[in-house]
Motif scaffolding. Structure first.
Motif, PDB file in Angstrom:
ATOM      1  N   GLU A 182       0.867  -1.170   0.000  1.00  0.00           N
ATOM      2  CA  GLU A 182       0.000   0.000   0.000  1.00  0.00           C
ATOM      3  C   GLU A 182       0.904   1.221   0.000  1.00  0.00           C
ATOM      4  O   GLU A 182       1.905   1.253   0.709  1.00  0.00           O
ATOM      5  CB  GLU A 182      -0.831  -0.030   1.283  1.00  0.00           C
ATOM      6  N   ILE A 183       0.569   2.221  -0.808  1.00  0.00           N
ATOM      7  CA  ILE A 183       1.343   3.462  -0.814  1.00  0.00           C
ATOM      8  C   ILE A 183       0.647   4.437   0.129  1.00  0.00           C
ATOM      9  O   ILE A 183      -0.531   4.748  -0.063  1.00  0.00           O
ATOM     10  CB  ILE A 183       1.416   4.085  -2.229  1.00  0.00           C
ATOM     11  N   ILE A 184       1.375   4.858   1.155  1.00  0.00           N
ATOM     12  CA  ILE A 184       0.806   5.834   2.080  1.00  0.00           C
ATOM     13  C   ILE A 184       1.676   7.086   2.061  1.00  0.00           C
ATOM     14  O   ILE A 184       2.820   7.049   1.624  1.00  0.00           O
ATOM     15  CB  ILE A 184       0.697   5.275   3.517  1.00  0.00           C
ATOM     16  N   GLU A 185       1.122   8.182   2.518  1.00  0.00           N
ATOM     17  CA  GLU A 185       1.896   9.413   2.620  1.00  0.00           C
ATOM     18  C   GLU A 185       2.177   9.717   4.068  1.00  0.00           C
ATOM     19  O   GLU A 185       1.295   9.609   4.915  1.00  0.00           O
ATOM     20  CB  GLU A 185       1.124  10.587   1.993  1.00  0.00           C
TER      21      GLU A 185
ATOM     22  N   GLU B  55       3.567  12.512   7.105  1.00  0.00           N
ATOM     23  CA  GLU B  55       3.047  13.847   7.434  1.00  0.00           C
ATOM     24  C   GLU B  55       3.607  14.961   6.555  1.00  0.00           C
ATOM     25  O   GLU B  55       3.013  16.019   6.459  1.00  0.00           O
ATOM     26  CB  GLU B  55       3.257  14.159   8.927  1.00  0.00           C
ATOM     27  N   ILE B  56       4.749  14.724   5.875  1.00  0.00           N
ATOM     28  CA  ILE B  56       5.274  15.774   4.985  1.00  0.00           C
ATOM     29  C   ILE B  56       5.092  15.440   3.505  1.00  0.00           C
ATOM     30  O   ILE B  56       5.688  16.048   2.641  1.00  0.00           O
ATOM     31  CB  ILE B  56       6.757  16.102   5.295  1.00  0.00           C
ATOM     32  N   GLY B  57       4.245  14.440   3.235  1.00  0.00           N
ATOM     33  CA  GLY B  57       3.872  14.167   1.847  1.00  0.00           C
ATOM     34  C   GLY B  57       4.733  13.184   1.095  1.00  0.00           C
ATOM     35  O   GLY B  57       4.540  12.979  -0.100  1.00  0.00           O
ATOM     36  N   ASN B  58       5.713  12.567   1.771  1.00  0.00           N
ATOM     37  CA  ASN B  58       6.511  11.538   1.106  1.00  0.00           C
ATOM     38  C   ASN B  58       5.677  10.274   0.945  1.00  0.00           C
ATOM     39  O   ASN B  58       4.960   9.885   1.864  1.00  0.00           O
ATOM     40  CB  ASN B  58       7.764  11.189   1.929  1.00  0.00           C
ATOM     41  N   GLN B  59       5.792   9.648  -0.218  1.00  0.00           N
ATOM     42  CA  GLN B  59       5.072   8.398  -0.435  1.00  0.00           C
ATOM     43  C   GLN B  59       5.937   7.238   0.055  1.00  0.00           C
ATOM     44  O   GLN B  59       7.109   7.129  -0.283  1.00  0.00           O
ATOM     45  CB  GLN B  59       4.728   8.223  -1.915  1.00  0.00           C
ATOM     46  N   ILE B  60       5.346   6.412   0.879  1.00  0.00           N
ATOM     47  CA  ILE B  60       6.058   5.298   1.503  1.00  0.00           C
ATOM     48  C   ILE B  60       5.306   4.016   1.184  1.00  0.00           C
ATOM     49  O   ILE B  60       4.083   3.968   1.277  1.00  0.00           O
ATOM     50  CB  ILE B  60       6.113   5.491   3.038  1.00  0.00           C
ATOM     51  N   LYS B  61       6.066   2.987   0.786  1.00  0.00           N
ATOM     52  CA  LYS B  61       5.445   1.679   0.569  1.00  0.00           C
ATOM     53  C   LYS B  61       5.321   0.978   1.909  1.00  0.00           C
ATOM     54  O   LYS B  61       6.285   0.892   2.660  1.00  0.00           O
ATOM     55  CB  LYS B  61       6.305   0.823  -0.365  1.00  0.00           C
ATOM     56  N   GLN B  62       4.130   0.492   2.182  1.00  0.00           N
ATOM     57  CA  GLN B  62       3.895  -0.208   3.435  1.00  0.00           C
ATOM     58  C   GLN B  62       3.253  -1.547   3.122  1.00  0.00           C
ATOM     59  O   GLN B  62       2.307  -1.622   2.350  1.00  0.00           O
ATOM     60  CB  GLN B  62       2.978   0.641   4.309  1.00  0.00           C
ATOM     61  N   GLU B  63       3.796  -2.614   3.721  1.00  0.00           N
ATOM     62  CA  GLU B  63       3.216  -3.938   3.508  1.00  0.00           C
ATOM     63  C   GLU B  63       1.936  -4.074   4.317  1.00  0.00           C
ATOM     64  O   GLU B  63       1.864  -3.621   5.449  1.00  0.00           O
ATOM     65  CB  GLU B  63       4.196  -5.034   3.941  1.00  0.00           C
ATOM     66  N   THR B  64       0.945  -4.664   3.692  1.00  0.00           N
ATOM     67  CA  THR B  64      -0.290  -4.969   4.399  1.00  0.00           C
ATOM     68  C   THR B  64      -0.465  -6.489   4.368  1.00  0.00           C
ATOM     69  O   THR B  64      -0.048  -7.141   3.409  1.00  0.00           O
ATOM     70  CB  THR B  64      -1.505  -4.298   3.727  1.00  0.00           C
ATOM     71  N   GLU B  65      -1.048  -7.019   5.391  1.00  0.00           N
ATOM     72  CA  GLU B  65      -1.289  -8.463   5.448  1.00  0.00           C
ATOM     73  C   GLU B  65      -2.747  -8.727   5.738  1.00  0.00           C
ATOM     74  O   GLU B  65      -3.342  -8.074   6.586  1.00  0.00           O
ATOM     75  CB  GLU B  65      -0.464  -9.105   6.578  1.00  0.00           C
ATOM     76  N   ARG B  66      -3.302  -9.675   4.985  1.00  0.00           N
ATOM     77  CA  ARG B  66      -4.677 -10.111   5.238  1.00  0.00           C
ATOM     78  C   ARG B  66      -4.662 -11.608   5.458  1.00  0.00           C
ATOM     79  O   ARG B  66      -4.058 -12.343   4.678  1.00  0.00           O
ATOM     80  CB  ARG B  66      -5.567  -9.813   4.024  1.00  0.00           C
ATOM     81  N   GLN B  67      -5.345 -12.049   6.478  1.00  0.00           N
ATOM     82  CA  GLN B  67      -5.420 -13.478   6.755  1.00  0.00           C
ATOM     83  C   GLN B  67      -6.585 -14.080   5.982  1.00  0.00           C
ATOM     84  O   GLN B  67      -7.686 -13.544   6.004  1.00  0.00           O
ATOM     85  CB  GLN B  67      -5.627 -13.689   8.250  1.00  0.00           C
TER      86      GLN B  67
END
Length: 103
Positions: A16-19, A21-33
């Protein structure tokens, strides 16, 4: 019609791409069971994949509606890369290979 019980638990890993607080886009892993059936990797499947340089180590079957094109999954704490999916109506088969440990 034989109903297959989904006895194994896998975690589908998405990005998931999240931003921040200063607007940088960060890739974050999400997990679903999700619940799945572990299936055996047949010899033909293994050799066909091996010719493409892949090493299938596990095949899981999940309900199609639960799979959202994730590229990785975890099973028993081990991460696998999804190398092939095959949808057959309400079931999708996910073939994956073990991700080599960082090192």
């Amino acid at each position: 019609v034989v109903q297959m019980r989904h006895n194994d638990v896998i975690h589908l890993v998405g990005i998931e791409i999240i931003e921040d607080e200063i607007g940088n886009q960060i890739k974050q892993e999400t997990e679903r069971q999700v619940f799945a059936n572990e299936m055996s990797v047949g010899q033909a499947e293994y050799y066909n994949a091996a010719t493409a340089g892949l090493r299938p180590s596990k095949i899981f079957e999940v309900y199609t509606f639960e799979y959202a094109n994730e590229r990785q999954l975890k099973h028993n704490g081990i991460k696998y890369r999804i190398i092939r999916t095959e949808t057959r109506g309400e079931k999708t088969r996910i073939t994956c290979e073990r991700v080599a440990a960082d090192g």
